[in-house]
Design an enzyme around this catalytic site. Structure first.
Site, short mmCIF file in Angstrom:
data_model
loop_
_atom_site.label_atom_id
_atom_site.label_comp_id
_atom_site.label_asym_id
_atom_site.label_seq_id
_atom_site.Cartn_x
_atom_site.Cartn_y
_atom_site.Cartn_z
N ASN A 12 63.23 19.41 58.70
CA ASN A 12 63.44 19.49 60.15
C ASN A 12 63.78 20.90 60.57
O ASN A 12 64.47 21.61 59.84
CB ASN A 12 64.63 18.60 60.59
CG ASN A 12 64.30 17.13 60.54
OD1 ASN A 12 63.17 16.72 60.82
ND2 ASN A 12 65.27 16.33 60.18
N ASP A 14 66.14 22.65 62.93
CA ASP A 14 67.38 22.26 63.62
C ASP A 14 67.60 23.15 64.84
O ASP A 14 67.72 24.37 64.72
CB ASP A 14 68.58 22.43 62.69
CG ASP A 14 68.57 21.44 61.55
OD1 ASP A 14 67.76 20.49 61.59
OD2 ASP A 14 69.40 21.60 60.63
N ALA A 43 65.00 18.79 52.72
CA ALA A 43 64.86 20.24 52.55
C ALA A 43 66.21 20.87 52.19
O ALA A 43 66.29 21.73 51.30
CB ALA A 43 64.30 20.86 53.82
N ASN A 44 67.27 20.44 52.86
CA ASN A 44 68.59 21.01 52.56
C ASN A 44 68.97 20.77 51.10
O ASN A 44 69.49 21.65 50.42
CB ASN A 44 69.68 20.39 53.44
CG ASN A 44 69.49 20.67 54.91
OD1 ASN A 44 68.74 21.57 55.28
ND2 ASN A 44 70.15 19.90 55.76
N GLU A 141 65.43 9.86 55.32
CA GLU A 141 64.72 10.37 56.50
C GLU A 141 63.21 10.32 56.29
O GLU A 141 62.46 10.93 57.04
CB GLU A 141 65.17 11.80 56.84
CG GLU A 141 66.57 11.85 57.46
CD GLU A 141 67.02 13.25 57.84
OE1 GLU A 141 68.00 13.34 58.60
OE2 GLU A 141 66.44 14.25 57.36
N THR A 221 81.37 10.14 49.30
CA THR A 221 81.94 11.41 49.75
C THR A 221 82.86 11.15 50.95
O THR A 221 82.55 10.36 51.84
CB THR A 221 80.86 12.45 50.10
OG1 THR A 221 80.04 11.94 51.16
CG2 THR A 221 79.98 12.78 48.90
N LEU A 222 84.01 11.83 50.92
CA LEU A 222 85.07 11.57 51.90
C LEU A 222 85.41 12.84 52.67
O LEU A 222 86.58 13.09 52.97
CB LEU A 222 86.31 11.04 51.17
CG LEU A 222 86.10 9.78 50.30
CD1 LEU A 222 87.31 9.52 49.41
CD2 LEU A 222 85.84 8.56 51.19
N GLY A 223 84.41 13.64 53.00
CA GLY A 223 84.63 14.87 53.76
C GLY A 223 85.60 15.79 53.04
O GLY A 223 85.51 15.98 51.82
N ALA A 250 75.21 19.81 56.82
CA ALA A 250 74.66 19.98 55.46
C ALA A 250 75.70 20.05 54.35
O ALA A 250 75.36 20.38 53.22
CB ALA A 250 73.73 21.20 55.38
N ALA A 251 76.95 19.69 54.66
CA ALA A 251 77.97 19.65 53.58
C ALA A 251 77.54 18.63 52.52
O ALA A 251 77.53 18.92 51.32
CB ALA A 251 79.33 19.28 54.14
N GLY A 252 77.16 17.44 53.00
CA GLY A 252 76.74 16.38 52.06
C GLY A 252 75.48 16.79 51.32
O GLY A 252 75.33 16.53 50.12
N ASP A 253 74.55 17.44 52.01
CA ASP A 253 73.30 17.86 51.38
C ASP A 253 73.56 18.91 50.30
O ASP A 253 72.98 18.87 49.21
CB ASP A 253 72.33 18.42 52.42
CG ASP A 253 71.90 17.37 53.41
OD1 ASP A 253 71.91 16.17 53.04
OD2 ASP A 253 71.55 17.73 54.55
P1 ATP Z 1 77.20 15.98 56.51
O1 ATP Z 1 76.55 14.77 57.11
O2 ATP Z 1 78.08 16.75 57.44
O3 ATP Z 1 76.25 16.86 55.76
P2 ATP Z 1 78.43 14.05 54.81
O4 ATP Z 1 79.12 13.19 55.81
O5 ATP Z 1 77.21 13.55 54.17
O6 ATP Z 1 78.21 15.50 55.39
P3 ATP Z 1 80.99 14.58 53.67
O7 ATP Z 1 81.60 13.39 53.05
O8 ATP Z 1 81.50 15.01 55.01
O9 ATP Z 1 79.42 14.40 53.63
O10 ATP Z 1 81.16 15.84 52.70
C1 ATP Z 1 80.46 16.00 51.49
C2 ATP Z 1 81.21 16.98 50.63
O11 ATP Z 1 81.31 18.23 51.31
C3 ATP Z 1 82.64 16.59 50.31
O12 ATP Z 1 82.72 15.70 49.21
C4 ATP Z 1 83.26 17.96 50.02
O13 ATP Z 1 82.86 18.41 48.75
C5 ATP Z 1 82.55 18.85 51.05
N1 ATP Z 1 83.30 18.96 52.32
C6 ATP Z 1 83.02 18.32 53.49
N2 ATP Z 1 83.90 18.68 54.45
C7 ATP Z 1 84.74 19.57 53.88
C8 ATP Z 1 85.86 20.34 54.34
N3 ATP Z 1 86.30 20.24 55.61
N4 ATP Z 1 86.48 21.16 53.47
C9 ATP Z 1 86.05 21.30 52.19
N5 ATP Z 1 85.00 20.60 51.69
C10 ATP Z 1 84.34 19.77 52.52
#
Ligand code: ATP
Length: 304
Positions: A12, A14, A43-44, A141, A221-223, A250-253
């Site tokens: 995509n 963005d 892609a990410n 996706e 994953t818990l952010g 893209a944190a999760g990616d």
């Molecule tokens: P997104 O949709 O924003 O790409 P997601 O919801 O799929 O992310 P998250 O659970 O938010 O995934 O985060 C994935 C990983 O990213 C976490 O396990 C952690 O390693 C890292 N992460 C996310 N948010 C943070 C933060 N605020 N500080 C440090 N690490 C973070």
């Protein structure tokens, strides 16, 4: 010989706008910093794997437009084998409209474009790539029928299937039964299992439901809290790194792509997660999807 990864998924462009907060329905807000960044979950994740050093091929569709051609060139520059990145005549590259709020959260709307053209028929000529790989990493996706066809090929060939089940949706048992490792966030875990994931106990409850499909490893994953890891019904929290979050796009990616790189290098799961946490933590300190994804030397320096 290095172990091989295939990522199958979306591409995509963005369109990103920073806003002080998310607008309410019917409200107009003035934003700032509008720009186009390269994204798409597939892609990410491919870029995160490529930049962190994996031997990776990407199966995807882009449009027959300039941005699709430029993104394809950038994939190659990021170390990705693009022989299976197809430019589909008469379509536009996928688009995501992304709002980023002042506290670093994001809100995203998507137009699939060429991503909808990644049909089982278009996948067919690239099935040998999957059969020859050690790991297949996918998201949601792309058309579900294609994701399932790819997983079937992987299962028959003994290629490990890692599914990042995003965006959130319920999935057929036929697909879940082909998955070896699943990496939902809290919302996705709830969509798959019906369990609202808030506490660690909730995370294990959701993981237990996913194990019933034969999925051996569940990573929720818990952010900023990190990731809940469950294997054979036993779970633990592996905390992430504390950083100042600027944009979690893209944190999760990044987590998924870097995790697979580390796994392919033979790191045990917990060490691979630490590597992935580091890459994802770096990504949240920067804005954008692919622009925020670190290269290997940055992750190594972060962990040193
Ligand atoms: P997104 O949709 O924003 O790409 P997601 O919801 O799929 O992310 P998250 O659970 O938010 O995934 O985060 C994935 C990983 O990213 C976490 O396990 C952690 O390693 C890292 N992460 C996310 N948010 C943070 C933060 N605020 N500080 C440090 N690490 C973070």
């Amino acid at each position: 010989m290095s172990k091989k990864l295939v990522v199958l998924g979306s591409v995509n462009a963005d369109h990103v706008l920073s806003v002080p907060r998310f607008p309410k329905p019917g409200e107009t807000l003035v934003g700032s910093g509008y720009h186009i960044a390269y994204g798409g979950k597939g892609a990410n994740q491919a870029v995160a794997a490529g930049r962190t050093g994996a031997d990776i091929a990407f199966i995807a569709c882009v449009g027959s437009d300039d941005i699709g051609a430029r993104m394809r060139e950038q994939f190659a520059a990021d170390g990705i084998d693009t022989q299976a990145v197809m430019a589909i005549e008469g379509t536009t590259t996928g688009v995501a409209m992304i709002w980023v709020s002042a506290d670093g959260e994001n809100c995203i709307g998507i137009s699939a474009g060429a991503n909808a053209e990644l049909t089982p028929a278009r996948l067919q000529p690239h099935l040998p790539l999957i059969a020859d790989a050690d790991v297949l990493l996918m998201q949601l996706e792309s058309p579900l029928s294609t994701v399932e066809a790819a997983a079937q090929t992987a299962r028959i060939a003994g290629t490990k299937v890692i599914l990042n089940p995003a965006p959130a949706q319920a999935l057929p048992e036929s697909l879940l039964r082909l998955v070896d490792v699943i990496t939902p966030n809290e919302t996705e875990a709830q969509a798959l299992t019906g369990v609202v994931v808030d506490t660690e106990q909730d995370a294990q409850k959701a993981a237990d439901v996913l194990h019933t499909y034969g999925i051996s490893t569940v990573l929720i994953t818990l952010g900023a809290r990190g990731v809940w890891v469950s294997e054979q019904g036993k779970g633990e929290l592996i905390p992430g790194f504390r950083v100042q979050a600027l944009d979690t796009t893209a944190a999760g990616d990044t987590f998924n792509g870097a995790l697979v790189t580390a796994e392919l290098e033979g790191l045990p799961l917990r060490q691979a997660i630490r590597f992935a946490h580091a890459a994802a933590a770096i990504s949240v300190t920067r804005s954008g999807a692919q622009p925020s994804i670190p290269v290997r030397s940055e992750v190594d320096a972060f962990l040193a």
